[in-house]
Design a protein around this motif. Structure first.
Motif, PDB file in Angstrom:
ATOM      1  N   ALA A  13     -33.420 -53.860   2.913  1.00  0.00           N
ATOM      2  CA  ALA A  13     -33.924 -52.552   2.270  1.00  0.00           C
ATOM      3  C   ALA A  13     -34.274 -52.637   0.533  1.00  0.00           C
ATOM      4  O   ALA A  13     -34.952 -52.119   0.179  1.00  0.00           O
ATOM      5  N   GLY A  16     -37.418 -54.011  -0.237  1.00  0.00           N
ATOM      6  CA  GLY A  16     -38.534 -53.060   0.080  1.00  0.00           C
ATOM      7  C   GLY A  16     -39.011 -52.151  -1.139  1.00  0.00           C
ATOM      8  O   GLY A  16     -39.861 -51.662  -1.306  1.00  0.00           O
ATOM      9  N   VAL A  17     -37.812 -52.264  -1.872  1.00  0.00           N
ATOM     10  CA  VAL A  17     -38.132 -51.383  -3.146  1.00  0.00           C
ATOM     11  C   VAL A  17     -38.201 -52.055  -4.553  1.00  0.00           C
ATOM     12  O   VAL A  17     -38.211 -51.655  -5.688  1.00  0.00           O
ATOM     13  N   LYS A  19     -40.299 -53.722  -6.784  1.00  0.00           N
ATOM     14  CA  LYS A  19     -41.765 -53.642  -7.428  1.00  0.00           C
ATOM     15  C   LYS A  19     -41.792 -55.170  -8.006  1.00  0.00           C
ATOM     16  O   LYS A  19     -42.984 -55.547  -8.339  1.00  0.00           O
ATOM     17  N   VAL A  46     -30.604 -48.195  -2.822  1.00  0.00           N
ATOM     18  CA  VAL A  46     -30.859 -48.039  -1.444  1.00  0.00           C
ATOM     19  C   VAL A  46     -29.895 -48.908  -0.624  1.00  0.00           C
ATOM     20  O   VAL A  46     -30.012 -48.703   0.634  1.00  0.00           O
TER      21      VAL A  46
ATOM     22  N   VAL B 157     -39.974 -53.085   6.419  1.00  0.00           N
ATOM     23  CA  VAL B 157     -39.424 -52.274   5.064  1.00  0.00           C
ATOM     24  C   VAL B 157     -39.537 -53.102   3.991  1.00  0.00           C
ATOM     25  O   VAL B 157     -39.752 -52.664   2.833  1.00  0.00           O
ATOM     26  N   GLU B 158     -39.511 -54.385   4.046  1.00  0.00           N
ATOM     27  CA  GLU B 158     -39.599 -55.457   2.993  1.00  0.00           C
ATOM     28  C   GLU B 158     -40.786 -55.064   2.055  1.00  0.00           C
ATOM     29  O   GLU B 158     -40.782 -55.491   0.899  1.00  0.00           O
ATOM     30  N   SER B 159     -42.026 -55.039   2.862  1.00  0.00           N
ATOM     31  CA  SER B 159     -43.198 -54.701   2.565  1.00  0.00           C
ATOM     32  C   SER B 159     -43.736 -55.667   1.368  1.00  0.00           C
ATOM     33  O   SER B 159     -44.372 -55.450   0.402  1.00  0.00           O
ATOM     34  N   SER B 160     -43.597 -57.094   1.518  1.00  0.00           N
ATOM     35  CA  SER B 160     -43.745 -57.868   0.695  1.00  0.00           C
ATOM     36  C   SER B 160     -45.267 -58.624   0.633  1.00  0.00           C
ATOM     37  O   SER B 160     -45.902 -58.917  -0.297  1.00  0.00           O
ATOM     38  N   GLU B 163     -48.251 -56.546  -0.725  1.00  0.00           N
ATOM     39  CA  GLU B 163     -47.879 -56.432  -2.339  1.00  0.00           C
ATOM     40  C   GLU B 163     -48.386 -57.902  -2.874  1.00  0.00           C
ATOM     41  O   GLU B 163     -48.927 -57.941  -3.829  1.00  0.00           O
ATOM     42  N   MET B 164     -47.911 -58.859  -1.983  1.00  0.00           N
ATOM     43  CA  MET B 164     -48.419 -60.161  -2.690  1.00  0.00           C
ATOM     44  C   MET B 164     -50.225 -60.271  -2.679  1.00  0.00           C
ATOM     45  O   MET B 164     -50.888 -60.719  -3.487  1.00  0.00           O
ATOM     46  N   CYS B 169     -47.513 -51.568  -2.010  1.00  0.00           N
ATOM     47  CA  CYS B 169     -46.450 -51.369  -0.713  1.00  0.00           C
ATOM     48  C   CYS B 169     -45.301 -51.192  -0.968  1.00  0.00           C
ATOM     49  O   CYS B 169     -44.479 -50.590  -0.125  1.00  0.00           O
ATOM     50  N   LYS B 170     -44.647 -51.439  -2.216  1.00  0.00           N
ATOM     51  CA  LYS B 170     -43.113 -51.244  -2.386  1.00  0.00           C
ATOM     52  C   LYS B 170     -42.586 -49.831  -2.535  1.00  0.00           C
ATOM     53  O   LYS B 170     -43.707 -49.163  -2.863  1.00  0.00           O
ATOM     54  N   LYS B 171     -41.740 -49.366  -2.011  1.00  0.00           N
ATOM     55  CA  LYS B 171     -41.452 -48.072  -1.976  1.00  0.00           C
ATOM     56  C   LYS B 171     -40.428 -47.554  -3.097  1.00  0.00           C
ATOM     57  O   LYS B 171     -39.707 -48.475  -3.978  1.00  0.00           O
ATOM     58  N   ASN B 172     -40.670 -46.339  -3.559  1.00  0.00           N
ATOM     59  CA  ASN B 172     -39.420 -45.525  -4.378  1.00  0.00           C
ATOM     60  C   ASN B 172     -38.273 -45.487  -3.984  1.00  0.00           C
ATOM     61  O   ASN B 172     -38.047 -45.152  -2.856  1.00  0.00           O
ATOM     62  N   PRO B 173     -37.180 -46.051  -4.715  1.00  0.00           N
ATOM     63  CA  PRO B 173     -35.855 -46.033  -3.992  1.00  0.00           C
ATOM     64  C   PRO B 173     -35.540 -44.618  -3.471  1.00  0.00           C
ATOM     65  O   PRO B 173     -34.329 -44.515  -2.638  1.00  0.00           O
ATOM     66  N   MET B 174     -35.884 -43.384  -4.368  1.00  0.00           N
ATOM     67  CA  MET B 174     -35.229 -42.180  -3.634  1.00  0.00           C
ATOM     68  C   MET B 174     -36.275 -41.831  -2.518  1.00  0.00           C
ATOM     69  O   MET B 174     -35.902 -40.693  -1.989  1.00  0.00           O
ATOM     70  N   VAL B 176     -36.442 -43.892   0.176  1.00  0.00           N
ATOM     71  CA  VAL B 176     -35.982 -44.708   1.204  1.00  0.00           C
ATOM     72  C   VAL B 176     -34.521 -44.428   1.630  1.00  0.00           C
ATOM     73  O   VAL B 176     -33.661 -44.102   0.597  1.00  0.00           O
ATOM     74  N   GLY B 259     -33.003 -49.845   5.827  1.00  0.00           N
ATOM     75  CA  GLY B 259     -33.624 -48.914   4.903  1.00  0.00           C
ATOM     76  C   GLY B 259     -34.993 -48.318   5.846  1.00  0.00           C
ATOM     77  O   GLY B 259     -35.651 -49.091   6.081  1.00  0.00           O
TER      78      GLY B 259
END
Lengths: 54, 392
Positions: A13, A16-17, A19, A46, B157-160, B163-164, B169-174, B176, B259
């Motif tokens: 998790a 994933g956040v 950036k 998270v 969820v890692e969404s890397s 993004e590379m 792709c990365k998410k806002n912590p609020m 998740v 997450g």
């Protein structure tokens, strides 16, 4: 940022956040690239297990 | 394995979850030379979810007893005051599966059509080259450069990976949801074919659940909270009076956490030579947190579009936009409506939730939000302020 490996559930998790791409999950180990981290603390928010700390 | 990583491909799919396995299945089915790369040493591991999946017939997959643990007919929505609303049929029907076996099953199904699979193989970087991407993959400490025309990023969820490649792709912590779950045996269920959903302060901005799973049940919750952690809420939930002691004799056989991106889809899921699928693309129901159905559907589309692009010899963003157009056409409006409802739900306190539960019928076939809101406002006009976006 530090990982408490005793608490970590390696769910990704936090990755994933992040950036800044300062976190990576390798098998069951979270790796932190300190030089990229800009201390936004999103990962701390998270984490379901309180495994990350400053 | 090493041989597989030394070859060149039409399509390289990153992540062997349901999204990635469906994408590679359809890419292979339509003739593309496809590699599926999974960084874990075991497909399906670690499980990060409550394991409820939709009816599988739509995907032409037989719900085999190999992985199906419970057949689900519907669910109980349980208000803070304990009032239960039963929802049956339609979209609430499905299965609770053993994800470790289900994910492997889908990967095997893809391999049967020719997909090559590399496990314990982690994508560390990728860069564009003429006609595609060079993807750096680390396997057993050695680095391989795999050339591919198209990348499908289904890395969860890692969404890397997206993004590379420059996609956001990365998410806002609020946005998740932090989830924690015990799979327990000895749980006294309300009904072995019904899911249980609990709302209120026991799981702020999310919900708690008990899902029947054969001889066990998944008992978990998801929260969005800057202070207290999901695990702390979970430990309290296990002893919560609303369960009337039904977990008294229960004992865990597994712990899971994860997450869930519930903030809606990312801005753009396509670029030259790349598509993003599933959790990485934010293709998750913002209301339920369910992602398997969307990942499987969108993965199927991405695989098909990839193979078509390969046949045409054109992997540009314009061509791959067919994927984005098609998945948006099917799901975008629903996702945005759910996002709106979720934001309202997150603002409601226990008193408001109880009022809503009170005006709802005890037995529902389908949830008609507008009808419910009409009744709520009639009963408690002061609640109008929460709903003005929807009622207008």
């Amino acid at each position: 940022m530090r990982v408490n490996y005793e608490r970590c559930g390696y769910c990704g998790a936090c990755v994933g956040v992040c950036k800044d791409m300062a976190l990576e999950l390798i098998e069951n180990r979270i790796v932190i690239y300190e030089e990229r981290c800009r201390r936004c603390k999103g990962c701390i928010i998270v984490c379901p297990l309180k495994a990350l700390e400053e | 394995m090493r041989r597989v990583l030394k070859d060149e491909y039409d399509v390289l799919v990153v992540g062997a979850g349901p999204g990635g396995s469906m994408a590679s299945y359809y890419a292979s089915k339509h003739g593309a030379k496809t590699l599926l790369v999974e960084k874990s040493q075991e497909i399906g591991e670690p499980v990060r979810c409550a394991e409820a999946v939709p009816k599988l017939e739509e995907f032409h997959i037989t719900p085999s007893e190999e992985f199906v643990r419970s057949y689900i007919k519907g669910g109980y929505l349980i208000a803070p005051n304990g009032k239960k609303i039963v929802v049956r049929g339609g979209k609430t029907e499905g299965y609770v599966v053993e994800r470790k076996i289900f994910d492997k099953y889908l990967a095997i199904r893809s391999a049967s059509l020719g997909t090559k699979i590399a496990v314990k193989s982690r994508v560390v970087d990728l860069y564009p080259c003429e006609d595609g991407f060079k993807v750096k993959v680390v396997h057993l400490g050695e680095e391989y450069t795999v050339k591919t025309k198209i990348v499908i990023a289904a890395d969860g969820v890692e969404s890397s990976v997206g993004e590379m490649a420059g996609l956001k792709c990365k998410k806002n912590p609020m946005e998740v949801c932090s989830c924690a779950e015990y799979e327990m045996t000895g749980v006294k269920l309300l009904d072995k074919h019904m899911m249980e959903f609990y709302f209120g302060d026991l799981s702020p901005k999310g919900y708690a659940w008990i899902f029947p799973k054969g001889d066990t049940a998944n008992v978990g919750l998801g929260v969005i909270d800057r202070g207290k952690k999901a695990i702390e809420y979970l430990n309290e939930f296990l002893e919560h009076p609303i369960l009337e002691g039904r977990l008294k004799d229960a004992t865990p056989v597994e712990f899971k956490c994860g997450g869930v991106p519930v903030g809606g889809p990312i801005e753009r899921t396509v670029d030259d030579n790349i598509m993003v699928v599933g959790d990485a693309a934010g293709q998750v129901s913002p209301l339920t947190g369910g992602g398997i159905y969307l990942a499987m559907s969108c993965g199927s589309i991405a695989g098909e579009v990839a193979a078509k692009a390969v046949k045409r010899g054109d992997y540009s963003m314009e061509t791959l936009m067919e994927y984005e157009r098609r998945w948006r056409e099917r799901f975008y409006n629903t996702l945005i409506t759910e996002l709106k409802y979720k934001r309202i739900l997150q603002r409601l306190g226990e008193r408001e939730l109880n009022i809503i539960a009170e005006v709802m019928e005890d037995n529902l076939e389908e949830i008609d939000v507008k009808e419910i809101l009409f009744k709520v406002i009639k009963r408690a006009p002061s609640l109008l302020k929460y709903f003005k976006d929807v009622v207008a």
